[in-house]
Design a protein around this motif. Structure first.
Motif, PDB file in Angstrom:
ATOM      1  N   VAL A  16      46.891  32.990   2.651  1.00  0.00           N
ATOM      2  CA  VAL A  16      47.195  33.075   1.221  1.00  0.00           C
ATOM      3  C   VAL A  16      47.552  34.495   0.790  1.00  0.00           C
ATOM      4  CG1 VAL A  16      46.268  32.741  -1.102  1.00  0.00           C
ATOM      5  CG2 VAL A  16      45.821  31.039   0.651  1.00  0.00           C
ATOM      6  N   GLY A  37      49.019  29.790  -8.551  1.00  0.00           N
ATOM      7  CA  GLY A  37      48.967  29.552  -7.115  1.00  0.00           C
ATOM      8  C   GLY A  37      49.477  30.680  -6.234  1.00  0.00           C
ATOM      9  N   GLY A  39      47.935  33.475  -5.644  1.00  0.00           N
ATOM     10  CA  GLY A  39      46.838  34.124  -4.918  1.00  0.00           C
ATOM     11  C   GLY A  39      46.010  35.105  -5.729  1.00  0.00           C
ATOM     12  N   THR A  41      43.401  34.589  -7.896  1.00  0.00           N
ATOM     13  CA  THR A  41      41.967  34.345  -7.776  1.00  0.00           C
ATOM     14  C   THR A  41      41.479  34.653  -6.366  1.00  0.00           C
ATOM     15  OG1 THR A  41      42.009  32.685  -9.522  1.00  0.00           O
ATOM     16  CG2 THR A  41      40.199  32.528  -7.946  1.00  0.00           C
ATOM     17  N   GLN A  83      37.250  32.963 -12.794  1.00  0.00           N
ATOM     18  CA  GLN A  83      38.100  32.071 -13.600  1.00  0.00           C
ATOM     19  C   GLN A  83      37.289  30.844 -14.033  1.00  0.00           C
ATOM     20  OE1 GLN A  83      41.670  30.996 -11.483  1.00  0.00           O
ATOM     21  NE2 GLN A  83      42.739  30.402 -13.345  1.00  0.00           N
ATOM     22  N   GLN A 191      47.983  36.010 -17.339  1.00  0.00           N
ATOM     23  CA  GLN A 191      49.344  35.480 -17.279  1.00  0.00           C
ATOM     24  C   GLN A 191      50.089  35.653 -18.595  1.00  0.00           C
ATOM     25  OE1 GLN A 191      50.521  32.207 -15.008  1.00  0.00           O
ATOM     26  NE2 GLN A 191      48.465  31.595 -14.430  1.00  0.00           N
TER      27      GLN A 191
END
Ligand code: ATP
Ligand code: MG
Length: 231
Positions: A16, A37, A39, A41, A83, A191
């Motif tokens: 990842v 998605g 990476g 986290t 998160q 984000q």
């Protein structure tokens, strides 16, 4: 204050992270951005030792912490808010903070009051079970719990995700105050570009588990940023 070099991580055979480098200077606010998605986290979990990286190094305050368990990293001053605003849902707000206090090395009860001063809204809800709070209030509690450990650096994973706008503003103001007034270093996964523009000193953008772009806050207005974030 934090130097991450060549960090690689995988879930089983699925790689990842591919050699991620991130540096956060003392008292700086670094924003990690990127689509779902990519990476983000996984990067934070690897920095905190929640996930064991397959290669690379994490240095905090001049000390190599790559092999240390998570709780020791917390004791060194790395405060982590994962998160999804994790709390103990069955415990009251007060109990959530006490449980965290008991796990700290300092055990100074004043740390609970200091954390509550950052989020006054929580003071009115001390006896309420965390599971009955709104998402935004749970996020505030999750950040307050990290503050009880008296971190020198706060590591936050999408603290405004899915939260009502009025509380997003409160959380933004709290992060800003902690950063500017108390000099806390911050590594923020976010984000929401406008918020990053207001808060960050510098940023990195991840794509496919690698840093594709980095720069100072001004560079965030670049078209390349918008392309990488698909906005
Ligand atoms: N526990 C896991 N086991 C296997 N694969 C995982 C696991 N957690 C994440 N992944 C995969 O690793 C990749 C990176 O996930 P990660 O959660 O780090 O992304 P992210 O950037 O934080 O995404 P988001 O913005 O949705 O939070 C994704 O492809 C994801 O499906
Ligand atoms: Mg994530």
């Amino acid at each position: 204050m934090l130097q991450v070099t060549g960090l690689e991580a995988a879930y089983g055979r699925a790689r990842v992270l591919f050699g991620v480098d991130v540096t956060v200077g003392a008292g700086r606010l670094m924003c990690v951005m990127g689509r779902n998605g990519v990476g983000k986290t996984t990067l934070l979990n690897s920095i905190m030792g929640v996930l064991t990286p397959t290669a690379g190094k994490v240095v905090f305050d001049g000390r190599d912490v790559t092999k240390l368990p998570t709780y020791e990293r917390v004791r060194l001053g790395m405060g982590y808010v994962p998160q999804g605003h994790e709390t103990f849902p069955q415990l009251t707000v007060w109990e959530n903070l006490q449980v965290t206090l008991e796990a700290t090395a300092h055990r100074d009860r004043a740390a609970v009051d200091e954390a509550l001063d950052v989020f006054p809204r929580l003071k009115e809800m001390l006896k309420r079970r965390a599971g009955f709070l709104s998402g935004g209030q749970q996020q505030q509690l999750a950040i307050a719990r990290a503050l009880v450990t008296r971190p020198r650096m706060l590591i936050l994973d999408e603290p405004t995700e899915g939260i009502q706008p009025s509380i997003v503003l409160e959380i933004e103001a709290a992060i800003e105050r902690l950063h500017r007034e108390k000099g806390l270093a911050v590594l923020l996964v976010e984000q929401y570009l406008e918020l990053a523009l207001r808060l960050a000193d510098a940023f990195v953008i991840l794509e496919g588990g690698a840093v594709q772009h980095s720069g100072t806050a001004e560079d965030l207005r670049d078209d390349k940023v918008k392309r990488l974030l698909a906005i």
